[in-house]
Motif scaffolding. Structure first.
Motif, short mmCIF file in Angstrom:
data_model
loop_
_atom_site.label_atom_id
_atom_site.label_comp_id
_atom_site.label_asym_id
_atom_site.label_seq_id
_atom_site.Cartn_x
_atom_site.Cartn_y
_atom_site.Cartn_z
N VAL A 193 0.83 -1.22 0.00
CA VAL A 193 0.00 0.00 0.00
C VAL A 193 0.86 1.27 0.00
O VAL A 193 0.55 2.24 -0.68
CB VAL A 193 -0.96 0.00 1.21
N THR A 194 1.95 1.25 0.77
CA THR A 194 2.77 2.46 0.87
C THR A 194 4.13 2.30 0.20
O THR A 194 4.98 3.17 0.32
CB THR A 194 2.99 2.85 2.35
N ASN A 195 4.34 1.18 -0.51
CA ASN A 195 5.65 0.96 -1.14
C ASN A 195 5.71 1.67 -2.49
O ASN A 195 4.98 1.32 -3.43
CB ASN A 195 5.89 -0.55 -1.30
N LEU A 196 6.58 2.64 -2.60
CA LEU A 196 6.62 3.48 -3.81
C LEU A 196 7.12 2.73 -5.04
O LEU A 196 6.53 2.86 -6.12
CB LEU A 196 7.45 4.74 -3.53
N PRO A 197 8.20 1.92 -4.94
CA PRO A 197 8.62 1.15 -6.13
C PRO A 197 7.52 0.20 -6.63
O PRO A 197 7.30 0.07 -7.83
CB PRO A 197 9.84 0.36 -5.63
N TYR A 198 6.80 -0.43 -5.69
CA TYR A 198 5.71 -1.34 -6.07
C TYR A 198 4.69 -0.62 -6.95
O TYR A 198 4.32 -1.09 -8.03
CB TYR A 198 5.04 -1.88 -4.79
N ALA A 199 4.24 0.55 -6.50
CA ALA A 199 3.23 1.30 -7.25
C ALA A 199 3.75 1.72 -8.63
O ALA A 199 3.00 1.74 -9.61
CB ALA A 199 2.80 2.53 -6.46
N GLN A 200 5.04 2.02 -8.70
CA GLN A 200 5.61 2.41 -9.99
C GLN A 200 5.60 1.24 -10.98
O GLN A 200 5.49 1.44 -12.19
CB GLN A 200 7.05 2.92 -9.79
N GLY A 201 5.73 0.02 -10.46
CA GLY A 201 5.63 -1.15 -11.34
C GLY A 201 4.21 -1.34 -11.86
O GLY A 201 3.98 -1.57 -13.05
N ILE A 202 3.23 -1.21 -10.96
CA ILE A 202 1.83 -1.43 -11.34
C ILE A 202 1.34 -0.40 -12.37
O ILE A 202 0.52 -0.70 -13.24
CB ILE A 202 0.90 -1.37 -10.09
N LYS A 203 1.88 0.81 -12.32
CA LYS A 203 1.39 1.87 -13.23
C LYS A 203 1.60 1.52 -14.70
O LYS A 203 0.95 2.08 -15.58
CB LYS A 203 2.06 3.21 -12.91
N THR A 204 2.52 0.56 -14.97
CA THR A 204 2.81 0.22 -16.37
C THR A 204 1.61 -0.41 -17.08
O THR A 204 1.56 -0.44 -18.30
CB THR A 204 4.02 -0.74 -16.47
N ILE A 205 0.62 -0.89 -16.31
CA ILE A 205 -0.62 -1.40 -16.94
C ILE A 205 -1.25 -0.28 -17.78
O ILE A 205 -1.70 -0.51 -18.90
CB ILE A 205 -1.65 -1.88 -15.87
N SER A 206 -1.25 0.93 -17.24
CA SER A 206 -1.87 2.06 -17.96
C SER A 206 -1.08 2.41 -19.21
O SER A 206 -1.66 2.70 -20.26
CB SER A 206 -1.96 3.28 -17.04
#
Ligand SMILES: [Zn+2]
Length: 362
Positions: A193-206
């Protein structure tokens, strides 16, 4: 590519590290909310690095280190045309068969960079399976905190590669997990939820949706548990705007299970400033999208408002009676009854993308 700064959504504080500033009053059981927005500069065009594979193809657009020995064949999942204007982004085609791989590969890279030997996360299942796979590639020990009622098929897969610690429900798992991380310095806290690298990976779906369609859809339908996928995909679409590639953002439709749906409840009652915690939430076969609370609550309320989105709740019966793409897990299948509800409320010509989050593990 560098991070300019982190900005706190609540008070506007600008910092460099999430741990330097927190809002204790917004924590539930010692679990922090996601309140950070990452500010970074982007290239002015979108061209993936074809000399790399997996998430590394996006390295020009991700402001965190990607370790090549952790990267696999994640990303580049198919976009399946269901009808003239309706598409399924099939995230079950990732290496461990869920969208989580895009984030976990980043999280494990970050743990290596931090010099940690162990990595721990709380999960309802798919993230845990993904962590076992990527941590194993990196030579790290993985520990996962999961609710007791996690599907047996997921438990079987998780225990092949990770140590499992069971708790009564997801919120208890979160609390136990944070206590554990605080007491052992050798553990990398991978709270997605608060892990910044994790969220940056998921954004590639968009990014991929844009590249595959050549445009941004009018609507995107996303099953929501912790909600990290909604926030990350919103940020991915924002990146496209910041790169000057489009001026359009999709309208977001979130899907949860009726009776375990803090997002829908909050949105319908316009409770934007105070997090919802549902007592005695119902049990559902769609355990990945049935929850008592949501640690991305404020961000998702803001996204639904900004994009003129909609929060949809469905029942297990709705899902059972409206099954398509049967290789997807039950929680992911919630996108189909949600699509039916959305179509009744929208322009018939709107392009709609459904995100099929994970495979059915039998
Ligand atoms: Zn603040």
């Amino acid at each position: 590519m560098k991070i300019s700064y982190l900005s706190c959504d609540i008070c506007g504080f600008k910092g460099k590290n999430p741990t330097e500033h927190q809002h204790k009053e917004l924590e539930i059981g010692g679990v922090p909310m996601n309140i950070w927005t990452l500010v970074y500069s982007l290239p002015k065009s979108l061209k993936l690095n074809d000399y790399c594979k997996g998430i590394a193809r996006y390295k020009e657009y991700i402001p965190f280190e990607i370790r090549e020995n952790v990267v696999d064949e994640e990303c580049n999942t198919p976009m399946i045309k269901l009808k003239e204007n309706i598409f399924l982004k099939d995230e079950s085609q990732n290496p461990t068969h869920s969208f989580k791989d895009r984030g976990i590969v980043m999280l494990v890279s970050d743990a290596l960079k931090a010099g940690k030997k162990k990595i721990a996360i709380p999960s309802t299942g798919n993230a845990a399976i993904s962590l076992g796979y990527y941590a194993n590639k990196a030579g790290l020990e993985s520990i996962v905190f999961i609710p007791e009622d996690t599907a047996l098929s997921k438990k079987e897969q998780i225990k092949k590669r990770s140590t499992i610690i069971y708790d009564k429900d997801l919120v208890k798992s979160y609390e136990h997990f944070f206590d554990f991380c605080r007491t052992d310095d050798s553990v990398y806290n991978g709270f997605p939820v608060t892990n910044l690298p994790y969220a940056q990976g998921i954004k590639t779906i968009s990014y991929e949706i844009f590249l595959q369609m050549g445009d941004v859809p009018e609507w995107i339908i996303i099953p929501v548990g912790s909600g990290g996928n909604v926030v990350a995909q919103y940020n991915g679409f924002k990146d496209l705007i910041n790169m000057g590639l489009t001026d359009k953002i999709p309208r977001f439709a979130t899907v949860q299970i009726k009776g375990a749906d803090p997002i829908t409840l909050g949105y319908q009652t316009k409770q934007y400033d105070d997090i919802i915690l549902i007592e005695d939430s119902i049990k559902s076969k769609a355990e990945a999208i049935a929850s008592d609370t949501c640690f991305n609550y404020f961000k998702i309320m803001s996204i639904l408002n900004e994009t003129r989105g909609i929060a949809i709740s469905v029942t297990d019966k709705d899902i059972e009676e409206n099954q398509h793409a049967r290789w997807l897990e039950f929680s992911s299948q919630s996108i189909f009854p949600a699509l039916d509800m959305l179509i009744n409320n929208t322009n018939k010509k709107d392009t709609i993308v459904l995100v099929g989050t994970a495979i059915d593990r039998g």
